[in-house]
Design an enzyme around this catalytic site. Structure first.
Site, PDB file in Angstrom:
ATOM      1  N   ARG A 168      -0.645  14.414  12.555  1.00 13.21           N
ATOM      2  CA  ARG A 168      -0.280  14.385  11.225  1.00 13.21           C
ATOM      3  C   ARG A 168      -0.154  15.461  10.613  1.00 13.21           C
ATOM      4  O   ARG A 168      -0.764  15.923   9.496  1.00 13.21           O
ATOM      5  CB  ARG A 168      -1.282  13.305  10.563  1.00 13.21           C
ATOM      6  CG  ARG A 168      -1.656  12.127  11.358  1.00 13.21           C
ATOM      7  CD  ARG A 168      -0.511  11.070  11.282  1.00 13.21           C
ATOM      8  NE  ARG A 168      -0.150  10.373  10.255  1.00 13.21           N
ATOM      9  CZ  ARG A 168      -0.610   9.497   9.454  1.00 13.21           C
ATOM     10  NH1 ARG A 168      -1.853   8.856  10.024  1.00 13.21           N
ATOM     11  NH2 ARG A 168      -0.050   8.785   8.370  1.00 13.21           N
ATOM     12  N   LYS A 206       0.771  -1.140  -0.059  1.00 11.55           N
ATOM     13  CA  LYS A 206       0.025  -0.106  -0.004  1.00 11.55           C
ATOM     14  C   LYS A 206       0.839   1.295  -0.020  1.00 11.55           C
ATOM     15  O   LYS A 206       0.767   1.920  -0.807  1.00 11.55           O
ATOM     16  CB  LYS A 206      -1.070   0.028   1.282  1.00 11.55           C
ATOM     17  CG  LYS A 206      -1.527   1.398   1.597  1.00 11.55           C
ATOM     18  CD  LYS A 206      -2.506   1.351   2.651  1.00 11.55           C
ATOM     19  CE  LYS A 206      -1.822   1.430   4.062  1.00 11.55           C
ATOM     20  NZ  LYS A 206      -1.657   2.789   4.280  1.00 11.55           N
ATOM     21  N   ASN A 207       2.000   1.210   0.953  1.00 14.19           N
ATOM     22  CA  ASN A 207       2.609   2.489   1.238  1.00 14.19           C
ATOM     23  C   ASN A 207       3.873   2.665   0.069  1.00 14.19           C
ATOM     24  O   ASN A 207       4.321   3.753   0.012  1.00 14.19           O
ATOM     25  CB  ASN A 207       3.166   2.470   2.385  1.00 14.19           C
ATOM     26  CG  ASN A 207       2.138   2.402   3.689  1.00 14.19           C
ATOM     27  OD1 ASN A 207       1.028   2.732   3.258  1.00 14.19           O
ATOM     28  ND2 ASN A 207       2.543   2.369   4.739  1.00 14.19           N
ATOM     29  N   CYS A 266      -5.849  11.982  12.341  1.00 16.73           N
ATOM     30  CA  CYS A 266      -6.616  10.986  12.320  1.00 16.73           C
ATOM     31  C   CYS A 266      -6.365  10.148  13.647  1.00 16.73           C
ATOM     32  O   CYS A 266      -5.772  10.726  14.667  1.00 16.73           O
ATOM     33  CB  CYS A 266      -5.880  10.016  11.455  1.00 16.73           C
ATOM     34  SG  CYS A 266      -4.389   9.295  11.427  1.00 16.73           S
ATOM     35  N   ASP A 283       3.728   0.653  12.438  1.00 15.71           N
ATOM     36  CA  ASP A 283       2.679  -0.034  11.800  1.00 15.71           C
ATOM     37  C   ASP A 283       2.367  -1.427  12.085  1.00 15.71           C
ATOM     38  O   ASP A 283       1.275  -2.108  11.849  1.00 15.71           O
ATOM     39  CB  ASP A 283       2.772   0.122  10.345  1.00 15.71           C
ATOM     40  CG  ASP A 283       2.565   1.471   9.719  1.00 15.71           C
ATOM     41  OD1 ASP A 283       3.005   1.741   8.698  1.00 15.71           O
ATOM     42  OD2 ASP A 283       2.135   2.357  10.598  1.00 15.71           O
ATOM     43  N   ARG A 291      -8.725  -0.868   4.263  1.00 16.02           N
ATOM     44  CA  ARG A 291      -7.647   0.429   3.679  1.00 16.02           C
ATOM     45  C   ARG A 291      -6.701  -0.179   3.446  1.00 16.02           C
ATOM     46  O   ARG A 291      -6.060   0.145   2.583  1.00 16.02           O
ATOM     47  CB  ARG A 291      -7.631   1.328   4.836  1.00 16.02           C
ATOM     48  CG  ARG A 291      -9.019   2.158   5.181  1.00 16.02           C
ATOM     49  CD  ARG A 291      -8.791   3.535   5.984  1.00 16.02           C
ATOM     50  NE  ARG A 291      -7.848   4.072   5.500  1.00 16.02           N
ATOM     51  CZ  ARG A 291      -7.486   5.245   5.778  1.00 16.02           C
ATOM     52  NH1 ARG A 291      -7.989   5.725   7.050  1.00 16.02           N
ATOM     53  NH2 ARG A 291      -6.513   6.004   5.226  1.00 16.02           N
TER      54      ARG A 291
END
Ligand code: EPZ
Length: 418
Positions: free
Chosen positions: A121, A22-23, A116, A304, A396
């Protein structure tokens, strides 16, 4: 709201293939905006955050087409440099188009992506780096207008190794006049993958993966084809799922070096880990020793995976300490793990986990993507049934998570309430 139902107590056994990162995908999709033409990205995960980035590119005028896990991105119709606020607020990573729009058009209008659940952030480092390249920012009503008549290379020293700031500055600098040096750059593998894609586009860039990235601006960039790297956070989540259930799982499509910090900690905890060229086998052996964890920028232990590791350590024979140093508010999973029977105390940025806890099912709520993953792992190790609410957070960042765990023997399903 989606609910995931888990009947725990089944050791996971078998093999699971990791999807694309994803990243890595999100900044590379943004980088396609740097030029006009058709790029093909391969191994792209069909996850919610990628679909949001697809919406962002399409609202700017791009045309995207899926072919299985290949994503064809045509940026020749792109004519806008303004990202609507609702898209910006739905995903922080939308801010990754800032650098590419500046590189292509010399201007961009985005809005603050909003905080979030894991922290405020901010974007101060993104903007500081872009200012050094000659970008002027005008902020009003939550909108950020960026404008640069000319982008000129500069020496930039990041106060902290921000992944997104490093990526945005790289994308703004590839077509700037002259040389840009980014010091104290983030070193994540996803930065290296972005560099590799930019180099295929014709950029002159080196040093990604170290704390100094050097970019020589060029006058032309071209579309490129690229297969994104495997998702190291997904692979780590699966390794932890094998560990917490006392199972035996072969995790395939892995770059072991990207999981080195986790593998070291799992070995320290007493797990049997077999590492091959592109796979890692994790076998639980009943006994789990407590360990101490401190999350750090890559190559340190990844933030993460902190919630998922916290879930595992609830089962360790002793007391573990997990300290979160990257985000200021990433302990929301602790309260939900306590509902499953965990003994955790939060002191400042540290969670003190006393084990082994006999986890028993409950109704729990996912607050964000990785907290949700932690609750699924804990549910897999709990006696009787667990319900994870707000399970849409999982989509997500994980492609078909329940399906992958069902194939490993988990009793897991989802109800969707629209
Ligand atoms: C990326 O977020 C990842 N997201 C995150 O993954 C990951 O947790 C994070 O890097 C750290 O590894 C993507 O790549 C899309 P940062 P990013 O800028 O770029 C502070 C997941 O679950 N900071 O490295 O937003 C910031 O507040 C997600 O996949 C500033 O102060 O992270 C944080 O405390 C979650 N000013 C720290 O730096 C800035 O201008 C690290 O943030 C930018 C960041």
């Amino acid at each position: 709201m989606d609910r995931v139902f888990i009947a725990g107590g089944c050791p996971l056994r078998g093999r699971v293939r990791v999807s694309g990162s994803k990243n890595a995908t999100l900044p590379i999709m943004a980088a396609c905006l740097l030029t006009s033409g058709v790029s093909t990205l391969r191994e792209v995960p069909r996850i919610k955050d990628v679909l949001v980035m697809q919406d962002v590119l399409e609202v700017l005028g791009a045309r995207l087409e899926w072919r299985e896990n290949d994503l064809v991105v045509d940026t020749s119709p792109v004519g806008s440099s303004t990202v609507p606020e609702d898209l910006m607020r739905s995903m922080r990573a939308s801010n990754l188009v800032l650098g590419a729009l500046l590189g292509r058009f010399g201007q961009a209008t985005i809005s603050y992506p909003g905080g979030c659940n894991i922290g405020s952030r901010p974007m101060d480092l993104h903007m500081k780096g872009c200012r050094a390249l000659g970008v002027r920012f005008f902020e009003r009503f939550g909108l950020i207008k960026a404008h640069a008549p000319v982008l000129s290379g500069a020496e930039i020293h990041l106060d902290q190794p921000s992944v997104g700031a490093t990526e945005n500055i790289m994308m703004a600098a590839v077509s700037a006049k002259g040389t840009t040096v980014i010091r104290n750059a983030a070193k994540e593998p996803e930065i290296v993958d972005l560099q590799n894609f930019l180099a295929k586009m014709g950029a002159r860039i080196q040093g990604a993966g170290t704390d100094t990235v050097r970019i020589e601006g060029v006058t032309a960039l071209y579309p490129a084809d690229h297969a994104v790297i495997p998702d190291r956070i997904e692979s780590g989540t699966h390794m932890l799922a094998a560990a917490i259930t006392g199972g035996d799982v072969l995790v395939e499509n892995v770059i072991p070096e990207h999981a080195a910090a986790l593998i070291a900690k799992l070995r320290e905890a007493g797990l049997v880990i077999e590492v091959a060229d592109s796979s890692v086998r994790v076998a639980g052996n009943g006994r789990l020793a407590p360990v101490s964890i401190k999350t750090l920028p890559y190559p340190g232990f990844p933030t993460d995976l902190q919630p998922q590791m916290t879930a595992l350590l609830c089962r360790a024979q002793g007391t573990s300490v997990i300290t979160e140093t990257v985000f200021e508010n990433r302990m929301k999973h602790v309260g939900e793990l306590r509902r499953l029977g965990a003994h955790i105390k939060v002191e400042g940025q540290s969670a003190i986990v006393r084990g082994p806890a006999q986890l028993s099912g409950a109704i729990v709520e996912a607050s964000d993507l990785r907290a949700g993953a932690a609750l699924v792992l804990a549910g897999l190790a709990s006696e009787n049934g667990t319900v994870v609410e707000n399970a849409e957070h999982l989509d997500r960042g994980y492609e078909r998570l329940e399906e992958k765990y069902r194939q490993l023997g988990a009793r897991i399903s989802r109800s969707i309430e629209r």
